[in-house]
Design an enzyme around this catalytic site. Sequence first.
Site, PDB file in Angstrom:
ATOM      1  N   HIS A 183      -5.817  79.387  67.897  1.00  0.00           N
ATOM      2  CA  HIS A 183      -5.195  79.762  69.326  1.00  0.00           C
ATOM      3  C   HIS A 183      -3.524  79.408  68.986  1.00  0.00           C
ATOM      4  CE1 HIS A 183      -3.936  79.140  73.232  1.00  0.00           C
ATOM      5  NE2 HIS A 183      -5.083  79.726  73.629  1.00  0.00           N
ATOM      6  N   SER A 216      -3.301  84.931  81.217  1.00  0.00           N
ATOM      7  CA  SER A 216      -3.349  85.073  82.505  1.00  0.00           C
ATOM      8  C   SER A 216      -4.044  86.065  83.320  1.00  0.00           C
ATOM      9  CB  SER A 216      -1.834  85.453  82.993  1.00  0.00           C
ATOM     10  OG  SER A 216      -0.893  84.042  82.589  1.00  0.00           O
ATOM     11  N   GLY A 229      -7.962  81.223  79.976  1.00  0.00           N
ATOM     12  CA  GLY A 229      -7.694  79.650  80.253  1.00  0.00           C
ATOM     13  C   GLY A 229      -7.624  79.105  81.778  1.00  0.00           C
ATOM     14  N   GLU A 285      -1.663  77.701  70.715  1.00  0.00           N
ATOM     15  CA  GLU A 285      -1.473  76.230  70.926  1.00  0.00           C
ATOM     16  C   GLU A 285      -1.569  75.408  69.805  1.00  0.00           C
ATOM     17  OE1 GLU A 285      -3.361  76.012  74.713  1.00  0.00           O
ATOM     18  OE2 GLU A 285      -1.878  77.345  75.576  1.00  0.00           O
ATOM     19  N   ASN A 310     -11.637  79.109  77.951  1.00  0.00           N
ATOM     20  CA  ASN A 310     -10.966  78.053  77.105  1.00  0.00           C
ATOM     21  C   ASN A 310     -10.373  76.874  78.122  1.00  0.00           C
ATOM     22  OD1 ASN A 310      -9.426  76.450  75.629  1.00  0.00           O
ATOM     23  ND2 ASN A 310      -7.984  78.215  74.884  1.00  0.00           N
ATOM     24  N   TRP A 311     -11.067  75.898  78.156  1.00  0.00           N
ATOM     25  CA  TRP A 311     -10.696  74.865  79.365  1.00  0.00           C
ATOM     26  C   TRP A 311      -9.230  73.938  78.668  1.00  0.00           C
ATOM     27  CZ3 TRP A 311     -15.253  71.452  81.256  1.00  0.00           C
ATOM     28  CH2 TRP A 311     -16.100  72.414  82.001  1.00  0.00           C
ATOM     29  N   LYS A 312      -9.018  74.190  77.393  1.00  0.00           N
ATOM     30  CA  LYS A 312      -7.965  73.429  76.551  1.00  0.00           C
ATOM     31  C   LYS A 312      -8.272  71.800  76.972  1.00  0.00           C
ATOM     32  CE  LYS A 312      -5.124  77.782  77.222  1.00  0.00           C
ATOM     33  NZ  LYS A 312      -4.019  78.244  77.314  1.00  0.00           N
ATOM     34  N   GLU A 322      -3.871  87.470  72.189  1.00  0.00           N
ATOM     35  CA  GLU A 322      -3.178  86.936  73.202  1.00  0.00           C
ATOM     36  C   GLU A 322      -1.732  86.687  73.049  1.00  0.00           C
ATOM     37  OE1 GLU A 322      -6.569  83.655  75.035  1.00  0.00           O
ATOM     38  OE2 GLU A 322      -5.139  82.638  73.539  1.00  0.00           O
ATOM     39  N   GLY A 357      -0.583  81.390  80.297  1.00  0.00           N
ATOM     40  CA  GLY A 357      -0.317  80.371  81.126  1.00  0.00           C
ATOM     41  C   GLY A 357       1.012  80.655  81.990  1.00  0.00           C
TER      42      GLY A 357
HETATM   43  P1  PGA Z   1      -4.507  81.397  80.320  1.00  0.00           P
HETATM   44  O1  PGA Z   1      -4.545  81.094  78.862  1.00  0.00           O
HETATM   45  O2  PGA Z   1      -5.464  82.482  80.837  1.00  0.00           O
HETATM   46  O3  PGA Z   1      -4.223  80.438  81.027  1.00  0.00           O
HETATM   47  O4  PGA Z   1      -2.999  82.435  80.277  1.00  0.00           O
HETATM   48  C1  PGA Z   1      -5.469  81.959  78.058  1.00  0.00           C
HETATM   49  C2  PGA Z   1      -5.582  81.197  76.607  1.00  0.00           C
HETATM   50  O5  PGA Z   1      -4.688  80.565  75.984  1.00  0.00           O
HETATM   51  O6  PGA Z   1      -6.664  80.973  76.041  1.00  0.00           O
END
Ligand code: PGA
Length: 251
Positions: A93, A212, A233, A95, A13-15, A167, A173
Amino acid sequence: MTTMNRKPLVAGNWKMNGNKALVAEFINALNADDANGVDVVVCPPAIYLSALSAGRFAIGAQDVSALDQGAHTGDISVDMLSEVGCKYVIVGHSERREDHGETSDSVAEKAEKVVSAGLTPIVCVGEPLEVREAGDQAVQGFIREQLSALTSKLSASELNQSVIAYEPIWAIGTGKTASPEQAQDVHAFIRGELSETDAEVASGMRILYGGSVKPANAQELFSQPDVDGGLIGGASLKTDDFIAICQSAKI
Ligand code: PGA
């Protein structure tokens, strides 16, 4: 790791990161890698989906509209995603829930829309830090609530075409990862909840861990019996790290 009928899946997931140069780098690096035995998906910002579709790996979107078409400025329909080659769509997600006020009900609607177009939704669930700190019962209650919107909207056969991603928000993150035991406990709980809809479907569904994940911790997480891969991510932005994580998911 996963039983015979659950093929490991690793989704990047590049966001809101990446550019044309990263797209080209990923196509070169991933096409040269042998991902045999693992489903690999890259989910870039929607504007890069077409370019990334030149790779020999699956592509996925980070969100979709629950509507079909029309006067909805800025939104993208599932048919559009399908037309550019998407096989997967991340929905719900944390976010998106946070930034765009998405609720478990609207997430379930999106998941159903994705399944009805023949694509696979990756439905995200997971608790914030204060819920984790309140203990296992609180975590289970929080996730049960998120899942119940999904299981009341999707039939068993629709669930069968879906993937769940656990998640924990406190791990996204932050560099803090759920321990393999914490991840396994929640994944087993999720599978148990899904089995109330249909036990056979639940036993075949893939449940990914996200938060993470890095090359250094991927193998231990993926070796848990109910962890069928990961949603990655930060580490999905570096080709070497992402490929190493995909390798860790091989059975
Ligand atoms: P992260 O994000 O690996 O940077 O913790 C995971 C995600 O939000 O899909």
